[in-house]
Design a protein around this motif. Structure first.
Motif, PDB file in Angstrom:
ATOM      1  N   ASN A 185      -8.554  -0.361  -6.870  1.00 28.68           N
ATOM      2  CA  ASN A 185      -8.359   0.835  -6.064  1.00 28.68           C
ATOM      3  C   ASN A 185      -9.519   1.826  -6.244  1.00 28.68           C
ATOM      4  OD1 ASN A 185      -5.787   0.200  -4.884  1.00 28.68           O
ATOM      5  ND2 ASN A 185      -4.850   0.581  -6.885  1.00 28.68           N
ATOM      6  N   THR A 186      -9.746   2.639  -5.206  1.00 25.08           N
ATOM      7  CA  THR A 186     -10.813   3.637  -5.223  1.00 25.08           C
ATOM      8  C   THR A 186     -10.249   4.971  -4.745  1.00 25.08           C
ATOM      9  OG1 THR A 186     -11.491   3.327  -2.914  1.00 25.08           O
ATOM     10  CG2 THR A 186     -12.431   1.801  -4.541  1.00 25.08           C
TER      11      THR A 186
ATOM     12  N   ASN B  26       0.656   0.874 -10.291  1.00 29.68           N
ATOM     13  CA  ASN B  26      -0.620   0.951  -9.578  1.00 29.68           C
ATOM     14  C   ASN B  26      -1.541  -0.163 -10.084  1.00 29.68           C
ATOM     15  OD1 ASN B  26      -3.509   1.968  -9.136  1.00 29.68           O
ATOM     16  ND2 ASN B  26      -2.340   3.509  -8.031  1.00 29.68           N
TER      17      ASN B  26
ATOM     18  N   VAL C  36      -2.047   7.714  -7.146  1.00 36.76           N
ATOM     19  CA  VAL C  36      -3.149   7.134  -6.389  1.00 36.76           C
ATOM     20  C   VAL C  36      -4.459   7.453  -7.095  1.00 36.76           C
ATOM     21  CG1 VAL C  36      -4.464   7.386  -4.232  1.00 36.76           C
ATOM     22  CG2 VAL C  36      -1.989   7.118  -4.148  1.00 36.76           C
TER      23      VAL C  36
ATOM     24  N   TRP D 148      -0.238  -1.249  -4.837  1.00 38.94           N
ATOM     25  CA  TRP D 148       0.760  -1.196  -5.899  1.00 38.94           C
ATOM     26  C   TRP D 148       1.450  -2.553  -6.000  1.00 38.94           C
ATOM     27  CZ3 TRP D 148       2.106   3.593  -8.416  1.00 38.94           C
ATOM     28  CH2 TRP D 148       1.405   4.708  -7.925  1.00 38.94           C
TER      29      TRP D 148
ATOM     30  N   ALA E 143       0.844  -1.198   0.000  1.00 45.79           N
ATOM     31  CA  ALA E 143       0.000   0.000   0.000  1.00 45.79           C
ATOM     32  C   ALA E 143       0.877   1.245   0.000  1.00 45.79           C
ATOM     33  CB  ALA E 143      -0.910   0.008   1.226  1.00 45.79           C
TER      34      ALA E 143
ATOM     35  N   ASP F 237      -3.446   3.438  -2.134  1.00 45.40           N
ATOM     36  CA  ASP F 237      -3.763   2.450  -3.154  1.00 45.40           C
ATOM     37  C   ASP F 237      -2.879   1.225  -2.987  1.00 45.40           C
ATOM     38  OD1 ASP F 237      -5.719   3.879  -4.460  1.00 45.40           O
ATOM     39  OD2 ASP F 237      -4.510   4.390  -6.222  1.00 45.40           O
TER      40      ASP F 237
ATOM     41  N   GLU G 168      -7.106   1.825   0.440  1.00 48.76           N
ATOM     42  CA  GLU G 168      -6.857   0.405   0.211  1.00 48.76           C
ATOM     43  C   GLU G 168      -5.559   0.025   0.908  1.00 48.76           C
ATOM     44  OE1 GLU G 168     -10.040   1.317  -1.995  1.00 48.76           O
ATOM     45  OE2 GLU G 168      -8.138   2.220  -2.611  1.00 48.76           O
TER      46      GLU G 168
ATOM     47  N   SER H  82     -10.589  -2.255   2.082  1.00 54.90           N
ATOM     48  CA  SER H  82     -10.924  -0.987   1.434  1.00 54.90           C
ATOM     49  C   SER H  82     -12.114  -0.358   2.142  1.00 54.90           C
ATOM     50  CB  SER H  82     -11.272  -1.230  -0.040  1.00 54.90           C
ATOM     51  OG  SER H  82     -11.768  -0.048  -0.646  1.00 54.90           O
TER      52      SER H  82
END
Length: 210
Positions: free
Chosen positions: A145-146, A139, A114, A123, A108, A121, A150, A165
């Motif tokens: 991811n949002t 990424n 991001v 990675w 993370a 996020d 995360e 998340s």
């Protein structure tokens, strides 16, 4: 000031856990917080998060690796991902998990790139067998991811990706999701909420499988 350290406990044949004791060797330091760790399948390396402390200075979290040394862990090495020191000092790198074949790390970070802002996020970095270094991170993209947080990834034996998340539809706070591995490439499908009783209205994170 109290700092967090890594501890270990062993389970006996009756399923009883021993009294926790600090991890032996050089992983824990006197003036840093150690946390979110992963021991490789061969149990020859430990990857962990260390967040340094400094007076009146914001210091970021970084990922380190310590090799097994007898019954303890040796000198930790910083995982720099081939990034400049300025980048490593400007963003957080934490929550490492390693694939069973030791070739892929998911972690993370809030570094540039991001999805939707500056939260956190997931990675991915690939291990280069020739240089014995972890490569530049990529990424994992907007499916996983949002614009929320995360983190706390875990790769299962078949490389399904479990993580937490608070930006995906869930039950409240951080929820644990499972994203199924797709094909031979390091790609994952749409994440599914693990639902109750695994998830709750609180923060749920840090799943591992035995």
């Amino acid at each position: 000031t109290m700092y967090s350290d890594l501890f270990t406990t062993k389970v006996d044949k009756n399923g009883k856990w021993s009294t926790p004791s600090t991890v032996q060797g050089e992983v824990n330091s006197a003036i840093s917080n150690e946390g979110a760790s992963h021991v490789t399948k061969k149990a020859d390396k430990i990857y962990f998060t260390r967040c340094d402390q400094a007076k009146k200075k914001w210091v970021t979290c970084k990922i380190y690796m310590a090799p097994k040394k007898g019954n303890a862990w040796g000198t930790p090495e910083l995982i720099d991902f081939g990034l400049d020191a300025a980048v490593l000092d400007s963003f957080n790198f934490r929550h490492p998990t390693i694939s069973a074949d030791d070739q892929v790390m998911i972690f993370a970070s809030d570094m540039t790139g991001v999805i939707g802002g500056t939260r956190s996020d997931l990675w991915m970095s690939n291990f280069d067998k020739k240089t014995k270094k972890w490569g530049k991170p990529t990424n994992l993209g907007a499916t996983l991811n949002t614009n929320g947080r995360e983190g706390f990834p875990y790769l299962s034996e078949n490389n399904d990706l479990y993580y937490s998340s608070d930006g995906l539809l869930g039950m409240g706070g951080l929820d644990i999701f499972r994203a199924p591995k797709q094909g031979d490439a390091w790609k994952w499908g749409t994440p599914e909420n693990l639902q109750s009783p695994m998830n709750s209205s609180g923060d749920d994170f840090g799943i591992v499988f035995d």
